[in-house]
Structures are given as C-alpha cells and as structure tokens.
Design an enzyme around this catalytic site. Structure first.
Site, PDB file in Angstrom:
ATOM      1  N   ASP A 232       1.089  -1.251  -0.232  1.00 14.90           N
ATOM      2  CA  ASP A 232      -0.062  -0.233  -0.113  1.00 14.90           C
ATOM      3  C   ASP A 232       0.665   1.272  -0.053  1.00 14.90           C
ATOM      4  O   ASP A 232       0.145   2.208   0.843  1.00 14.90           O
ATOM      5  CB  ASP A 232      -0.627  -0.531   1.293  1.00 14.90           C
ATOM      6  CG  ASP A 232      -1.832   0.967   1.000  1.00 14.90           C
ATOM      7  OD1 ASP A 232      -2.273   1.228  -0.078  1.00 14.90           O
ATOM      8  OD2 ASP A 232      -2.847   1.032   2.676  1.00 14.90           O
TER       9      ASP A 232
ATOM     10  N   GLU B  14      -5.856  12.682   8.915  1.00 11.69           N
ATOM     11  CA  GLU B  14      -6.509  12.400   7.181  1.00 11.69           C
ATOM     12  C   GLU B  14      -7.668  11.585   7.806  1.00 11.69           C
ATOM     13  O   GLU B  14      -8.152  10.100   7.381  1.00 11.69           O
ATOM     14  CB  GLU B  14      -5.624  11.404   7.090  1.00 11.69           C
ATOM     15  CG  GLU B  14      -5.453  11.158   5.467  1.00 11.69           C
ATOM     16  CD  GLU B  14      -5.554   9.853   5.091  1.00 11.69           C
ATOM     17  OE1 GLU B  14      -6.467   9.233   3.971  1.00 11.69           O
ATOM     18  OE2 GLU B  14      -5.838   8.970   5.786  1.00 11.69           O
TER      19      GLU B  14
ATOM     20  N   ARG C 198       1.493  13.387  10.398  1.00 13.10           N
ATOM     21  CA  ARG C 198      -0.328  13.326   9.484  1.00 13.10           C
ATOM     22  C   ARG C 198      -0.804  12.119  10.551  1.00 13.10           C
ATOM     23  O   ARG C 198      -0.175  10.563   9.957  1.00 13.10           O
ATOM     24  CB  ARG C 198       0.113  12.489   8.000  1.00 13.10           C
ATOM     25  CG  ARG C 198      -1.141  12.023   6.908  1.00 13.10           C
ATOM     26  CD  ARG C 198      -0.047  12.369   5.383  1.00 13.10           C
ATOM     27  NE  ARG C 198      -2.123  11.598   4.675  1.00 13.10           N
ATOM     28  CZ  ARG C 198      -2.196  10.579   4.629  1.00 13.10           C
ATOM     29  NH1 ARG C 198      -1.832   9.523   5.350  1.00 13.10           N
ATOM     30  NH2 ARG C 198      -3.181  10.189   3.644  1.00 13.10           N
TER      31      ARG C 198
ATOM     32  N   ASP D 153      -2.571   8.863   9.842  1.00 14.54           N
ATOM     33  CA  ASP D 153      -3.462   8.500   8.315  1.00 14.54           C
ATOM     34  C   ASP D 153      -4.635   7.641   8.680  1.00 14.54           C
ATOM     35  O   ASP D 153      -4.740   6.999  10.648  1.00 14.54           O
ATOM     36  CB  ASP D 153      -2.235   6.502   8.166  1.00 14.54           C
ATOM     37  CG  ASP D 153      -2.514   6.976   7.084  1.00 14.54           C
ATOM     38  OD1 ASP D 153      -2.725   7.126   5.982  1.00 14.54           O
ATOM     39  OD2 ASP D 153      -2.469   5.498   7.191  1.00 14.54           O
TER      40      ASP D 153
ATOM     41  N   HIS E  98      -1.899  11.688  -3.398  1.00 10.04           N
ATOM     42  CA  HIS E  98      -1.170  10.098  -3.951  1.00 10.04           C
ATOM     43  C   HIS E  98      -2.062   9.328  -4.042  1.00 10.04           C
ATOM     44  O   HIS E  98      -2.565   8.105  -4.032  1.00 10.04           O
ATOM     45  CB  HIS E  98      -0.316   9.141  -3.095  1.00 10.04           C
ATOM     46  CG  HIS E  98      -1.145   9.618  -2.126  1.00 10.04           C
ATOM     47  ND1 HIS E  98      -1.257  10.135  -0.543  1.00 10.04           N
ATOM     48  CD2 HIS E  98      -1.574   8.252  -0.739  1.00 10.04           C
ATOM     49  CE1 HIS E  98      -1.550   9.891   0.555  1.00 10.04           C
ATOM     50  NE2 HIS E  98      -1.942   8.933   0.510  1.00 10.04           N
ATOM     51  N   ASP E  99      -3.162   9.656  -3.290  1.00 11.43           N
ATOM     52  CA  ASP E  99      -4.944   8.628  -3.734  1.00 11.43           C
ATOM     53  C   ASP E  99      -5.705   9.269  -4.190  1.00 11.43           C
ATOM     54  O   ASP E  99      -5.683  10.009  -5.735  1.00 11.43           O
ATOM     55  CB  ASP E  99      -5.760   8.924  -2.119  1.00 11.43           C
ATOM     56  CG  ASP E  99      -4.638   7.988  -1.217  1.00 11.43           C
ATOM     57  OD1 ASP E  99      -4.258   7.109  -0.947  1.00 11.43           O
ATOM     58  OD2 ASP E  99      -4.778   8.362   0.458  1.00 11.43           O
TER      59      ASP E  99
ATOM     60  N   ARG F  56      -4.421   4.075  -8.271  1.00  8.84           N
ATOM     61  CA  ARG F  56      -4.206   5.344  -8.027  1.00  8.84           C
ATOM     62  C   ARG F  56      -2.872   5.242  -8.351  1.00  8.84           C
ATOM     63  O   ARG F  56      -1.779   6.752  -8.193  1.00  8.84           O
ATOM     64  CB  ARG F  56      -4.073   4.945  -6.015  1.00  8.84           C
ATOM     65  CG  ARG F  56      -4.992   4.960  -5.536  1.00  8.84           C
ATOM     66  CD  ARG F  56      -5.456   5.227  -3.981  1.00  8.84           C
ATOM     67  NE  ARG F  56      -4.849   3.897  -3.283  1.00  8.84           N
ATOM     68  CZ  ARG F  56      -4.293   3.840  -2.502  1.00  8.84           C
ATOM     69  NH1 ARG F  56      -5.221   4.232  -1.633  1.00  8.84           N
ATOM     70  NH2 ARG F  56      -3.818   2.146  -1.722  1.00  8.84           N
TER      71      ARG F  56
ATOM     72  N   GLN G  41      -2.542  -5.352   6.176  1.00  3.72           N
ATOM     73  CA  GLN G  41      -2.524  -4.238   7.493  1.00  3.72           C
ATOM     74  C   GLN G  41      -3.698  -4.719   8.684  1.00  3.72           C
ATOM     75  O   GLN G  41      -5.388  -4.899   8.631  1.00  3.72           O
ATOM     76  CB  GLN G  41      -3.134  -2.911   6.213  1.00  3.72           C
ATOM     77  CG  GLN G  41      -2.297  -2.467   5.503  1.00  3.72           C
ATOM     78  CD  GLN G  41      -2.844  -1.728   4.552  1.00  3.72           C
ATOM     79  OE1 GLN G  41      -4.046  -1.539   4.314  1.00  3.72           O
ATOM     80  NE2 GLN G  41      -2.171  -0.225   4.259  1.00  3.72           N
TER      81      GLN G  41
ATOM     82  N   HIS H   7      -3.423   0.907  11.989  1.00  5.16           N
ATOM     83  CA  HIS H   7      -2.985  -0.356  11.696  1.00  5.16           C
ATOM     84  C   HIS H   7      -1.283  -0.203  11.511  1.00  5.16           C
ATOM     85  O   HIS H   7      -1.266   0.388  11.129  1.00  5.16           O
ATOM     86  CB  HIS H   7      -3.778  -0.666  10.346  1.00  5.16           C
ATOM     87  CG  HIS H   7      -3.386  -0.235   8.699  1.00  5.16           C
ATOM     88  ND1 HIS H   7      -4.488   0.717   8.895  1.00  5.16           N
ATOM     89  CD2 HIS H   7      -2.182   0.702   8.344  1.00  5.16           C
ATOM     90  CE1 HIS H   7      -4.283   1.844   7.751  1.00  5.16           C
ATOM     91  NE2 HIS H   7      -3.216   1.459   7.100  1.00  5.16           N
TER      92      HIS H   7
END
Ligand code: GLC
Ligand code: GLC
Length: 644
Positions: free
Chosen positions: A138, A323, A279, A281, A392-393, A517, A249, A181
């Site tokens: 990922d 995020e 950040r 996540d 990036h997403d 992505r 994950q 995770h």
C-alpha cells in the site's frame, strides 16, 4: 481558549518572570495543565476501576519520553509555543512527494532543496519512508516499523541530516504516523502469528467467524475490489484478524491500553527525528464497535485527543494533521468538538473542498461548491486546512447527496456523471482519469489520475489541439490559484507544478496493477525541469505561473489563516468569488471563471472592489477597467484583485 492557547499564555508569563527558558520546569507546568484532561480522556476509554495502575504508568512514561527529546527540539518547541498558531502563516507552502519517485533517496531529496526554494515551497510531506513488506504494501502504508528508515531511502542518519538542513532553513517536515494499522510483518504481528496471546490482543483476533460476521453487517468496505471484507484468516493460528484496509494491514486494538501506550512511544520516536507535523493516517477508523460503521466514533475522538494532550506535554511544537476523508460534518470534528474542542488536530485535509473543485470543473458550474461551502460548519479559530487539488490517493466524491438534490440535480445520476466525465466514459470530456474501486453493488466509484490529465492536458496534447492545451494550462493555474489563496496551507502534489501527466507504468507491475492510484504517483521529471528556464513549454508556463502565485501569497500576510475568508454570492453560476479580509484595510478578492467561455461578473457582485475607482489584478499585474458595470473574465481566468 484551547489548551495550546493556555500553554502559550503560561509560557509568555513564565518567560517574562524568569527571562530564560528552564525547559524542565516548563514541562512540569504543561503536565500539570493537561493532567486532568489526560486523566478524564483515559478513563473515558479505559474504565478507572480496572486501569488506575496503567494510568499512573502513562504519567511516568510522559516524563521519560520528555527526557528522550533532543535539546534543540525542546527549544524549538518553546519557540513555536510562543509564536502560537505558526501553521496558519501565509509563508507556508507545501509539497507532497514520494522520496524515491522524486529523486532516488533521502540524500537525493536533500540535494534538491534548492528546487523547493526556487519554487517557494518550504514544507514537505514525504510519503512513508519506514520499512514495509516486500511486494504489496500500500505504498508504504503497511509499516514494519514506525521509526526506522527503509534502506531504499537511506538511513536514519540521512534523515537526521535532512531534518537539520530543513530546520536551519526554517522549512517544515511532515511524516505519516500510520496509527490505525501495522503490516502483518510488524514485530507484534509476527509474535501474534507465533501464538503469543499478548500480541494477539494488540489486534482484533477471533477464533471463529461469529464476531467477524457480526461486524461485517455494518462495516463498509474500503477496497471492495482488491480486499473485500474486513477480516483475514490466519491459518498458522487458525484465527481471523481484522483487516479493514488490505489483508496485510492489521487493525490495532486500542481498547487495549497497552496498545495506546506503546503507540505513544512509537509516535515520540518518530517525532524526535525532527518532524514538525504528524499526519495521522486513517484516523477516522481508530475505534471499532459492533453495529456501527466503526468510523468517526466518539471514542476515536477521545483517543486522538488523548494522543494530542500527551504530545502537547512532551513536544508542544509538533502538530497533527487529520487524514479524515469523511463527510464534511464529520471532518470538522477532528479539530475537536464539544469536550475536546480545539484539542484534537490542528490541521485537517479540506477533502470536501477538493472534491467540490473537481465537481465545478466537470459541471463548469460553482453552484454545488457554493451550496456546500455555505453549509459547512465553521472550523475553530486555531485550526487550519490543508488545501489541495491532488494527492497520492483517489478522489472520493465525499460531499452529501441532499445538497445535490437541493440544487435540482439527481444525486445518483450526478455522481455517475462525474465518474463518466473523469473516467473516459464520454468522448467529449477532456479528462483522462481512471476508475478506482468501482463497486457495482452500490454504483460508487472513485477517480484516479494526475491533475494535468484530469484537467485535459493529456488528451489535448495527444490531439495536438492548441486551444485545449491552453485551457488545460489555465485550469491548472486556476486551481492552484485557489488552493494558494484559500484559507489554509496549500499542498502541491509533486509533479503538478510542471503539469505531469498520468504514469501508466504501474500496469506492468504485478504488485501495483490492481491499484490505479499508481497512475498518479509519477517520477519527478528532472530532464524537463533542467529546461524550464531554457525553453518555453507548457511545463515552464505552469511552473512559472505557480512560482509567481506562491511569491504573491508569501508577500501578503492577508493570506495567513485568521478565519478571514468571506464567500461572495454571485448571480453567474460559473464564477467562484471570495475575499480574504483584514480589519481596517482593503483585502484581496479572488475571482475565478470555471467555464470555457467568457463570463461576465456584475459590478454589484464585487462588493467594495466593484465600486473602487481602480482595481488591479495581482496575478496578471494589470489594472482592470470595468466595462459598463461588468467585469469580463476569460475562460478559466483567475484573478486576485486589490483596490489600487
Ligand atoms: C490513507 C492513505 C492511503 C492508504 C490508507 C491506508 O488513506 O492515504 O494511501 O491506503 O490510508 O493506510
Ligand atoms: C482512506 C481514505 C479514503 C481513501 C482510502 C484509500 O480510507 O479515507 O478516502 O480512498 O484511504 O485510498
């Protein structure tokens, strides 16, 4: 007054009295000021009758963690505290990048600091640089460690060298803390797989499908095409593990207070490397509860606030970015609401705004944008946004259906239209994006693609169509002009500053080809960059436009986020118009045309700027004359107007 303001007040008094910084006493004062809050949050999550001992352990750990914080960072913390909401400054302009896609490794990145300086960027978000499983990981969001550096990027020494240079240059660094995770190769997961019950208790592990099935009734799927379901069977231990994202994950079990404590230690090790902004996540997912979607739960907010209050005691100069790519009324709560008001994250992604800008591009109308913005809850004074166009997403269309219906469009069909427009289902659309995670069960899908390709540049170049090329360039400039002038920190996605197109090479890579992505995660094109000053190309036009906008932003303190933004109503549905205001002086009026033809703006829609004898556009540098009470906007024109 939130806790950060309280600390600012305490430190200003203390420094007046003592005139010098006794960092240890100041730590004690911060601990005293936050302790009751920490206690209340802790016992909200972990009932007091069982967890008093672990609470005491936490308090002792805070002191230990403070001792471990390097001295230069302790002093920097004090400087930041005195300064107050430093992250709201107009001087901050960010760029997000993959270190290896940008320039090889951390040393390579350090070599490119002059490039950031040239563009005007002084805040870097590096995508994960921590070790991760080989094969699918990922993009590094499956972590094998929270604070080591993956050898492909270099060493911890290289990172320390980079952070030192950044500090010396007053530049800021943001890194991810993948708080929800770990990977299935993380030491805790490995021990869990060897049968250690202690570590199985760090995750959500179940001996059979009973509880997983009960959870599945209400848990949504994040990656329905590649990772359906939220649990993964582990044959070695004959157990099911909760894996909300990908099957490698593993979701951390924060109902176990040891997990919180260990993660706080991991956070501090990361922060002590010299990170300014963390950040957080996927933080919306932190707490799970049966019969709920297990997103945005009150316990997740309490947990984030607990992290915040502890970090504020140990490292008060470091701030959090949320995020939370969730619905607008939920995003705002990550700044802290009710009892945690102002005491969660200082910064949040303005994901709704981002998605609405893409809506306005596709529809060529700003009505849905306005409808949503008018109804957005106000953020707290000390909070600020990350404003961005691409990251990036994928782009999720996370705005709410009822506003779409309210303006007379059919929400379901409208969403379908946006997917059609961006994902190449209609031949007239200039956009070249890809579909991400289309779910035939619900009709939901998300969009991937680089800004330039989504805005029509790729297709226009292929067709060698000069009008369309120009329009794509204008759209790129306009959207950047918006994120650079809207209240918050602008975050440019590396490559967008030179109009980088989609990168289709992921289709050749077996570990990436299922995840579109990757089409928007290109390598930085240094050959093109080397020619920016030598030849006129679309790259150089875009680069110089953005460079200029950044420079203007930094010269105008009005662009600092002091909650000084006012939306203007406008009778023309193609125009977006807002003012950055300041008390007692003229502000700056931002006007954009989202349509591909000339549009007229009525003088009476321009507030004081319409009445001013002279107005000037900072973007073009030109004086503007209104013709018969109308302001004429070219297709996709962006103006930053001042009374002259
Ligand atoms: C965040 C990241 C995304 C990742 C997910 C799981 O949403 O931005 O790239 O897939 O978290 O870690
Ligand atoms: C996170 C984000 C979501 C994104 C996903 C993977 O869940 O919240 O918007 O789509 O990660 O990209």
């Amino acid at each position: 007054m939130n806790q950060a303001k309280l600390h600012q007040f305490i430190i200003s008094n203390y420094l007046d009295l003592k005139g010098n910084a006794d960092v240890d006493s100041l730590f004690e004062m911060r601990l005293t000021a936050n302790l009751t809050l920490i206690k209340d949050l802790y016992f909200t999550l972990y009932p007091e009758d069982i967890h008093t001992a672990s609470f005491k352990k936490l308090v002792r750990t805070l002191a230990d963690l403070f001792q471990e914080r390097p001295s230069p960072l302790k002093l920097q913390d004090l400087k930041r505290q005195e300064q107050g909401s430093w992250y709201q400054s107009e001087k901050i302009v960010g760029m997000q990048l993959y270190v290896d896609h940008f320039n090889k490794d951390l040393k390579g990145l350090t070599d490119k600091i002059p490039y950031f300086e040239k563009l005007g960027v002084n805040f870097l978000h590096l995508m994960p640089i921590t070790p991760r499983p080989k094969g699918e990981n990922d993009g590094g969001y499956a972590v094998n460690s929270y604070h080591d550096v993956d050898s492909r990027y270099g060493t911890k020494k290289d990172l320390a060298a980079l952070t030192k240079v950044l500090r010396d240059k007053d530049m800021y660094l943001m890194l991810d803390f993948v708080i929800n995770h770990t990977s299935n190769e993380f030491p805790w997961a490995k021990k869990a797989l060897q049968g250690a019950e202690k570590y199985q208790g760090y995750y959500y592990t179940y001996p059979d499908r009973q509880i997983p099935d009960a959870y599945e009734k209400t848990l949504p799927e994040i990656f329905p095409m590649t990772a359906p379901g939220n649990f993964t069977y582990q044959p070695t231990i004959d157990k099911w593990v909760m894996t909300v994202f990908n099957n490698y994950q593993w979701d951390l079990n924060y109902t176990n207070p040891e997990v919180f404590l260990e993660m706080l230690k991991n956070l501090m090790k990361l922060v002590n490397l010299g990170v300014d902004i963390i950040r957080l996540d996927a933080l919306a997912f932190l707490w799970k509860k049966l019969d709920t979607q297990s997103q945005n739960l009150p316990e997740a907010h309490a947990l984030i606030s607990l992290f915040r209050m502890c970090l504020q005691v140990i490292a008060p100069g470091v701030v959090f970015l949320a995020e939370a790519i969730v619905s607008p009324k939920e995003i705002i709560k990550y700044f802290g609401a009710d009892q945690t008001e102002g005491n969660e994250c200082e910064i949040a992604y303005n994901a709704t705004f981002m998605a609405l800008l893409w809506d306005a591009i596709a529809t060529k109308k700003t009505v849905l944008l306005y409808k949503n913005l008018h109804n957005l809850p106000k953020k707290p004074r000390e909070g600020t946004w990350i404003n961005y166009i691409r990251c990036h997403d994928d782009i999720g269309l996370g705005f709410e259906d009822h506003y779409i219906n309210d303006i007379g469009w059919d929400a379901r069909l409208h969403r379908k239209f946006l997917l059609d427009y961006y994902c190449q289902s209609v031949s007239w659309s200039p956009a070249k994006g890809l579909m991400f995670m289309y779910n035939p069960k619900t009709g939901d899908g998300r969009i991937t693609g680089s800004a330039a390709s989504l805005l029509g540049l790729e297709k226009a170049l292929a067709e060698n169509n000069p009008v369309q090329i120009q329009q794509a360039i204008d759209k790129i400039k306009m959207l950047h002009g918006i994120i650079l002038s809207y209240a918050g920190i602008p975050l440019i996605y590396a490559g967008d500053e030179i109009g980088t197109l989609n990168d289709y090479s992921f289709l050749e890579d077996k570990d990436k080809k299922e995840d579109s992505r990757w089409v928007n995660r290109p390598n930085q094109d240094w050959d093109t960059i080397a020619n920016l000053e030598k030849e006129q190309s679309y790259h150089s036009i875009i680069f110089h436009d953005i460079q200029k906008l950044i420079a203007i932003r930094k010269q105008n303190p009005i662009f600092a986020d002091t909650n000084n933004i006012v939306l203007y109503q406008c009778s023309n549905p193609h125009i977006f118009i807002y003012e950055r205001t300041t008390i007692g002086q003229d502000g700056i009026l931002i006007v954009c045309n989202f349509d591909e033809s000339v549009q007229l703006l009525e003088q009476i829609n321009m507030g004081p700027y319409g009445k001013s004898a002279q107005i000037k556009d900072l973007v073009s540098g030109e004086r503007i004359n209104l013709v018969s009470g109308k302001f004429v906007l070219a297709p996709y024109q962006l103006c930053w107007l001042v009374c002259d």
